[in-house]
Design a protein around this motif. Structure first.
Motif, short mmCIF file in Angstrom:
data_model
loop_
_atom_site.label_atom_id
_atom_site.label_comp_id
_atom_site.label_asym_id
_atom_site.label_seq_id
_atom_site.Cartn_x
_atom_site.Cartn_y
_atom_site.Cartn_z
N SER A 66 0.83 -1.13 0.06
CA SER A 66 0.07 0.07 0.04
C SER A 66 0.62 1.28 -0.03
O SER A 66 0.55 2.10 -0.82
CB SER A 66 -0.91 0.00 1.18
OG SER A 66 -1.67 0.93 1.20
N LEU A 67 1.88 1.35 0.68
CA LEU A 67 2.95 2.36 0.82
C LEU A 67 3.43 2.54 -0.48
O LEU A 67 3.73 3.66 -1.00
CB LEU A 67 3.90 2.26 1.66
CG LEU A 67 3.38 2.50 3.47
CD1 LEU A 67 4.35 2.08 4.19
CD2 LEU A 67 2.95 4.01 3.55
N ARG A 68 3.94 1.57 -1.16
CA ARG A 68 4.45 1.57 -2.44
C ARG A 68 3.73 2.24 -3.53
O ARG A 68 4.08 2.92 -4.42
CB ARG A 68 5.13 0.26 -2.89
CG ARG A 68 5.86 0.11 -4.35
CD ARG A 68 6.53 -1.17 -4.52
NE ARG A 68 5.51 -2.25 -4.47
CZ ARG A 68 5.64 -3.32 -4.11
NH1 ARG A 68 6.34 -3.41 -3.17
NH2 ARG A 68 4.64 -4.18 -4.18
N PHE A 69 2.37 1.63 -3.45
CA PHE A 69 1.50 2.19 -4.54
C PHE A 69 1.14 3.61 -4.34
O PHE A 69 0.98 4.33 -5.20
CB PHE A 69 0.16 1.43 -4.13
CG PHE A 69 -1.12 1.96 -5.23
CD1 PHE A 69 -0.97 1.37 -6.54
CD2 PHE A 69 -2.17 2.85 -4.80
CE1 PHE A 69 -1.81 1.91 -7.40
CE2 PHE A 69 -2.89 3.27 -5.79
CZ PHE A 69 -2.99 2.56 -6.98
N CYS A 70 1.22 4.17 -2.83
CA CYS A 70 0.87 5.56 -2.56
C CYS A 70 2.27 6.35 -3.44
O CYS A 70 2.00 7.36 -3.81
CB CYS A 70 0.81 5.97 -1.02
SG CYS A 70 -0.70 5.45 -0.44
N VAL A 71 3.36 5.85 -3.05
CA VAL A 71 4.73 6.46 -3.60
C VAL A 71 4.44 6.42 -4.87
O VAL A 71 4.76 7.80 -5.90
CB VAL A 71 5.83 5.95 -3.09
CG1 VAL A 71 7.09 6.24 -4.19
CG2 VAL A 71 6.15 5.87 -1.73
N LEU A 72 4.16 5.45 -5.86
CA LEU A 72 3.97 5.34 -7.21
C LEU A 72 2.94 6.40 -7.79
O LEU A 72 3.05 7.02 -8.57
CB LEU A 72 3.73 3.94 -7.89
CG LEU A 72 4.75 2.98 -7.68
CD1 LEU A 72 4.45 1.64 -7.84
CD2 LEU A 72 6.10 3.28 -8.17
N ARG A 73 1.80 6.27 -6.96
CA ARG A 73 0.69 7.30 -7.53
C ARG A 73 1.16 8.77 -7.33
O ARG A 73 0.97 9.55 -8.21
CB ARG A 73 -0.44 7.04 -6.41
CG ARG A 73 -1.61 7.94 -6.89
CD ARG A 73 -2.90 7.47 -6.31
NE ARG A 73 -4.11 8.49 -6.72
CZ ARG A 73 -5.09 8.85 -6.12
NH1 ARG A 73 -5.18 8.29 -4.97
NH2 ARG A 73 -6.01 9.38 -6.57
N SER A 74 1.99 9.04 -6.27
CA SER A 74 2.55 10.34 -6.18
C SER A 74 3.43 10.84 -7.13
O SER A 74 3.47 11.81 -7.92
CB SER A 74 3.56 10.67 -4.95
OG SER A 74 3.96 11.64 -4.64
N ALA A 75 4.46 9.86 -7.62
CA ALA A 75 5.13 9.97 -9.08
C ALA A 75 4.40 10.26 -10.06
O ALA A 75 4.68 11.07 -10.99
CB ALA A 75 5.93 8.83 -9.00
N ILE A 76 3.21 9.53 -10.44
CA ILE A 76 2.55 9.79 -11.56
C ILE A 76 1.69 11.10 -11.47
O ILE A 76 1.74 11.79 -12.63
CB ILE A 76 1.51 8.41 -11.70
CG1 ILE A 76 2.12 7.04 -11.87
CG2 ILE A 76 0.53 8.76 -12.76
CD1 ILE A 76 1.33 5.94 -11.68
N ASP A 77 1.17 11.25 -10.31
CA ASP A 77 0.71 12.58 -10.24
C ASP A 77 1.54 13.86 -10.57
O ASP A 77 1.18 14.66 -11.07
CB ASP A 77 0.10 12.81 -8.93
CG ASP A 77 -1.26 11.95 -8.74
OD1 ASP A 77 -1.68 11.42 -9.58
OD2 ASP A 77 -1.61 11.80 -7.30
#
Length: 190
Positions: free
Chosen positions: A51-62
């Motif tokens: 879940s934390l990794r997904f949040c980091v990736l979502r932030s990178a995409i945003d």
């Protein structure tokens, strides 16, 4: 003095051994229950890390700073080919992107290594979450002589995705399968 040190050492070595002998043996049922709890704890930790990794990736995409490094390519007919990760990627940095596909199988392509490269400005960006929590991303890259539409879905709590690239060059439709990660541009001071 030596006998005092020896006595103290024997005392420290003997006490834990005495306590170890006193520890009760666990029954099979208790061992299974303990293993079940440990497995549940490991799964909870793994789920939290995902879940934390997904949040980091979502932030990178945003923030429009990410890269998809492909280890496989799939053509429009479903044929899969393993490829070099160094030459097959989608790189997004702010409002610019580079899409590079290279088969390197003794073939020459538009980019000289068996594929094509599209580098240019990003337009028409769509970035949203679907009902299941997966991240859906679309963009168009306008290069000097090539235009490429890129579409991918990042599964919830995952980092592997399949990015489909549609190009205006001979209606090319290729899917890159690989890992998405944040992109960090590093400069080196002299």
């Amino acid at each position: 003095m030596k006998s005092l040190i020896l006595a103290v050492l024997l005392l420290f070595v003997g006490v834990p051994m005495a306590h170890a002998d006193e520890a009760p043996e666990l029954s099979k049922k208790e061992k299974k229950e303990l293993e079940k709890r440990e497995k549940a704890q490991r799964e909870a930790i793994e789920q939290r890390n995902d879940s934390l990794r997904f949040c980091v990736l979502r932030s990178a995409i945003d923030g429009m700073r990410f890269v998809i490094v492909a280890d496989r390519l799939r053509d429009r007919y479903g044929k899969t080919t393993y490829v070099n990760e160094n030459t097959n990627f989608v790189l997004v940095h702010d409002d610019e992107a580079t899409v590079q596909i290279a088969l390197e199988r003794g073939m020459t392509g538009f980019n000289g290594i068996g594929g094509f490269t599209c580098q240019g400005r990003i337009t028409h960006v769509e970035n949203k979450l679907d009902k299941k929590g997966n991240l859906v991303f679309r963009m168009t890259v306008n290069g000097s002589n090539i235009k490429a539409d890129v579409f991918f879905t990042l599964p919830k709590n995952g980092d592997r995705c399949s990015a489909t690239v549609k190009s205006n060059m001979s209606s090319m439709n290729i899917t890159l399968e690989g890992t998405l990660s944040p992109y960090q541009y590093k400069t080196f001071a002299k």
